[in-house]
Scaffold this motif. Structure first.
Motif, PDB file in Angstrom:
ATOM      1  N   TRP B 261       0.787  -1.375  -0.061  1.00 37.76           N
ATOM      2  CA  TRP B 261       0.137  -0.075   0.179  1.00 37.76           C
ATOM      3  C   TRP B 261       0.769   1.157  -0.020  1.00 37.76           C
ATOM      4  O   TRP B 261       0.831   2.117  -0.847  1.00 37.76           O
ATOM      5  N   ASN B 262       1.615   1.290   0.965  1.00 33.38           N
ATOM      6  CA  ASN B 262       2.892   2.521   1.031  1.00 33.38           C
ATOM      7  C   ASN B 262       3.514   2.543  -0.404  1.00 33.38           C
ATOM      8  O   ASN B 262       3.738   3.711  -0.761  1.00 33.38           O
ATOM      9  N   ASN B 263       3.936   1.271  -0.956  1.00 35.37           N
ATOM     10  CA  ASN B 263       4.832   1.704  -2.063  1.00 35.37           C
ATOM     11  C   ASN B 263       3.975   2.163  -3.190  1.00 35.37           C
ATOM     12  O   ASN B 263       4.443   2.818  -4.078  1.00 35.37           O
ATOM     13  N   ALA B 264       2.560   1.852  -3.359  1.00 33.75           N
ATOM     14  CA  ALA B 264       1.783   2.228  -4.305  1.00 33.75           C
ATOM     15  C   ALA B 264       1.584   3.797  -4.280  1.00 33.75           C
ATOM     16  O   ALA B 264       1.501   4.409  -5.458  1.00 33.75           O
ATOM     17  N   LEU B 265       1.663   4.332  -2.987  1.00 35.77           N
ATOM     18  CA  LEU B 265       1.715   5.783  -2.884  1.00 35.77           C
ATOM     19  C   LEU B 265       2.768   6.273  -3.250  1.00 35.77           C
ATOM     20  O   LEU B 265       2.901   7.561  -4.009  1.00 35.77           O
ATOM     21  N   PHE B 266       3.946   5.647  -3.213  1.00 33.62           N
ATOM     22  CA  PHE B 266       5.293   5.884  -3.817  1.00 33.62           C
ATOM     23  C   PHE B 266       5.272   6.191  -5.401  1.00 33.62           C
ATOM     24  O   PHE B 266       5.698   6.733  -5.927  1.00 33.62           O
ATOM     25  N   MET B 267       4.605   4.954  -5.866  1.00 29.56           N
ATOM     26  CA  MET B 267       4.443   5.013  -7.276  1.00 29.56           C
ATOM     27  C   MET B 267       3.661   6.160  -7.925  1.00 29.56           C
ATOM     28  O   MET B 267       3.899   6.543  -8.825  1.00 29.56           O
ATOM     29  N   MET B 268       2.580   6.392  -7.089  1.00 27.89           N
ATOM     30  CA  MET B 268       1.972   7.680  -7.509  1.00 27.89           C
ATOM     31  C   MET B 268       2.795   8.861  -7.575  1.00 27.89           C
ATOM     32  O   MET B 268       2.783   9.711  -8.567  1.00 27.89           O
ATOM     33  N   SER B 269       3.690   9.038  -6.525  1.00 26.94           N
ATOM     34  CA  SER B 269       4.451  10.295  -6.588  1.00 26.94           C
ATOM     35  C   SER B 269       5.685  10.009  -8.006  1.00 26.94           C
ATOM     36  O   SER B 269       6.081  11.015  -8.213  1.00 26.94           O
ATOM     37  N   LEU B 270       5.848   8.773  -8.109  1.00 31.22           N
ATOM     38  CA  LEU B 270       6.883   8.596  -9.186  1.00 31.22           C
ATOM     39  C   LEU B 270       6.123   9.209 -10.423  1.00 31.22           C
ATOM     40  O   LEU B 270       6.797   9.719 -11.204  1.00 31.22           O
TER      41      LEU B 270
END
Lengths: 278, 293
Positions: B261-270
């Protein structure tokens, strides 16, 4: 429509567009100050939910972030203006600066969170917040330094070099003093922007504030005024007069920004005029 | 004397290397941002489907569904509304300042636009909640007033300084002979602006619009405060929804670092990071095209 009529119509529409922008700005300021100024009281600053710690943190984090970003930003700006040869590597540095300038601030925030909160394991700290905020300041400082160093007339530099001074002496005694007013204006703009920054700080400096006033421990969490306005407005705590705190905080932020934009830049412009006039 | 001279030369060398290393550091910072955010973001797809991420709007991390289409749509739609509303207004103000405004009016408008840029984004969000959300609720009869329209309006105001200052600079940098030739041929001022000045300044105006897009899509706090923060796909312009930035702010605090879930948020910022890098390359192309005129 005849061209003359079209010209008149277009002129009045352009006047309308421009004046609506000025009216919008004026209304913004009157609206925010009108709601916020009546909330200013001793209670608002030093009471139980007072904002004096947030106000202090705002300036403390700003100061630290400038300590981190000024040397690097000014150094890189001088390099680009005076030393950099026109080649691929210089172009890469320029591209990096431009890219850094458009990176959304929330991406800086998440990057700072990875580095300071996770890799260094510091948790939410004023230090991490200031260091991440420095990344936001950096590209603007590079650009402003490069522009103001370039605006120094070429013959100043040539005269100094012809007298036998080396590049460092020329920079220190001739170029930088002449470029100083432009540099100061740039730093004021950076400071105003950094004071209002929120997205970076909620992920690096956190949303807690020390109960002790003027806590200078850089490893403590430090909520700033802007973060406070966000916190109060998006999750109002029950039992507090959150609306009034928000109104007052918004007004206080606007006042700080106005001070940075008007009161600090006016003397600099005056100094610049005198410097170039004589 | 010899000693003094060598010290001066030493400073000269040291300063040079300090300046070079500062410049290299700036490059290293942007590279490490791409690297760290990229690694963290891309590791989402060890657990989640990349196809679902970009094509589904079903966002339910508890059941391992990571469809981010709602947020991507939200970001693009608010940006589009902001450009449609703020772009023409800002361009009009730029034309006014460059060609029509008497010097006194112009010297008032310059600091005014700078002040617009200086107002913190949380303050825009605060005014957005109090004024625009309320106004939208009353005029459209929507249940809350939060949504894409409120976000777009707030962003439209926030991009004004970018549009105005860059467009005005490019209009001002045109050779005076363009205008003089057109006026000498008997064209009115408006004909000159429309047929000569605006087309010639087009690369600069494009740069202004692209940078305004970059600012709008990355803007976080103001949008988060007025978008409504619902993960439902927007049904209308006035229904609560989310953008990439607003969802990161909402969910980052509740998710453990390193979880999918947290990584998915980082994916959004990517995604945000990549969009802004692409926009910068577009700016470079538009500037180069302008230079070749």
């Amino acid at each position: 429509m005849k061209p003359r009529q079209a010209d008149r119509l277009a002129t009045s529409l352009l006047w309308l567009a421009a004046s609506s922008i000025i009216i919008l700005l004026g209304w913004f300021l009157v609206f925010i100050l009108g709601r916020g100024l009546p909330c200013f009281s001793l209670e608002f600053f030093t009471g139980r939910d007072g904002v004096s710690s947030q106000l202090f943190n705002s300036f403390y984090i700003l100061l630290l972030s400038l300590v981190f970003s000024l040397p690097v930003g000014i150094g890189a700006g001088i390099y680009l203006a005076e030393y950099a040869p026109a080649n691929k590597y210089t172009d890469l540095i320029r591209l990096s600066t431009e890219s850094l300038a458009t990176v959304p601030s929330i991406v800086f925030g998440l990057f700072g969170m990875i580095i300071f909160v996770q890799v260094f394991g510091l948790g939410f700290t004023i230090l991490g917040g200031a260091a991440t905020l420095a990344l936001l300041n950096l590209p603007i400082l590079v650009r402003v330094t490069e522009e103001s160093v370039r605006s120094v007339p070429e013959n100043y530099k040539e005269a100094s070099l012809a007298l036998g001074a080396n590049m460092w002496q020329t920079l220190r005694k001739v170029i930088l003093p002449t470029a100083l007013p432009g540099l100061m204006t740039g730093i004021t703009l950076v400071a105003g922007r950094a004071l209002g920054e929120t997205a970076i700080l909620i992920f690096t400096a956190g949303m807690n504030v020390s109960r002790q006033l003027f806590d200078v421990n850089p490893l403590a969490a430090g909520e700033t005024l802007a973060v406070h306005l966000f916190a109060v407005k998006s999750n109002p705590l029950p039992g507090t007069n959150a609306d009034q705190i928000a109104d007052g905080t918004a007004a206080l932020l606007i006042i700080v920004v106005l001070i940075f934009n008007l009161c600090l830049s006016l003397p600099i412009r005056f100094y610049q005029k005198r410097l170039l006039g004589k | 004397m010899a000693h003094r001279k060598s010290a001066v030369q030493l400073y000269n060398h040291m300063a040079r290397y300090l300046f070079i290393s500062s410049a290299v550091l700036v490059s290293l910072i942007i590279i490490s941002i791409i690297w760290f955010v990229g690694i963290q973001g891309l590791s989402t797809f060890r657990q989640a489907s990349i196809l679902e991420f970009f094509t589904s709007s079903y966002w339910n991390p508890e059941t391992n569904h990571y469809g981010a289409l709602t947020f991507i749509t939200g970001s693009l739609a608010t940006t589009a509304i902001a450009i449609i509303l703020g772009g023409p207004l800002g361009l009009a103000a730029a034309v006014f300042m460059a060609e029509i405004a008497p010097p006194k009016v112009r010297s008032l408008m310059r600091p005014a636009t700078e002040l617009f840029a200086g107002i913190p984004s949380v303050v825009y969000g605060y005014v957005g909640i109090i004024v625009f959300v309320d106004l939208i609720r009353k005029t459209t009869q929507a249940p809350t007033g939060y949504g894409l329209l409120a976000g777009g309006i707030v962003l439209a105001i926030m991009i004004l300084p970018t549009v105005i200052s860059i467009s005005e600079d490019s209009l001002r940098s045109l050779p005076a002979t363009y205008k003089e030739a057109s006026l000498a041929l008997g064209a009115t001022r408006w004909q000159t602006i429309r047929k000569i000045l605006l087309p010639a300044a087009m690369p600069g105006v494009m740069t202004a619009v692209i940078l305004a897009m970059a600012r709008a899509i990355g803007e976080t706090m103001a949008v988060q405060m007025v978008i409504g923060n619902s993960s439902r796909f927007p049904q209308s312009l006035v229904a609560p929804t989310s953008t990439l930035t607003s969802n990161i702010v909402m969910e980052m605090g509740n998710t453990p670092f390193g979880s999918t879930w947290n990584n998915a948020l980082f994916m959004m910022s990517l995604i945000l990071l990549l969009i802004s890098l692409i926009l910068i390359i577009l700016v470079r192309i538009s500037v180069r095209r302008g230079a070749s005129y």
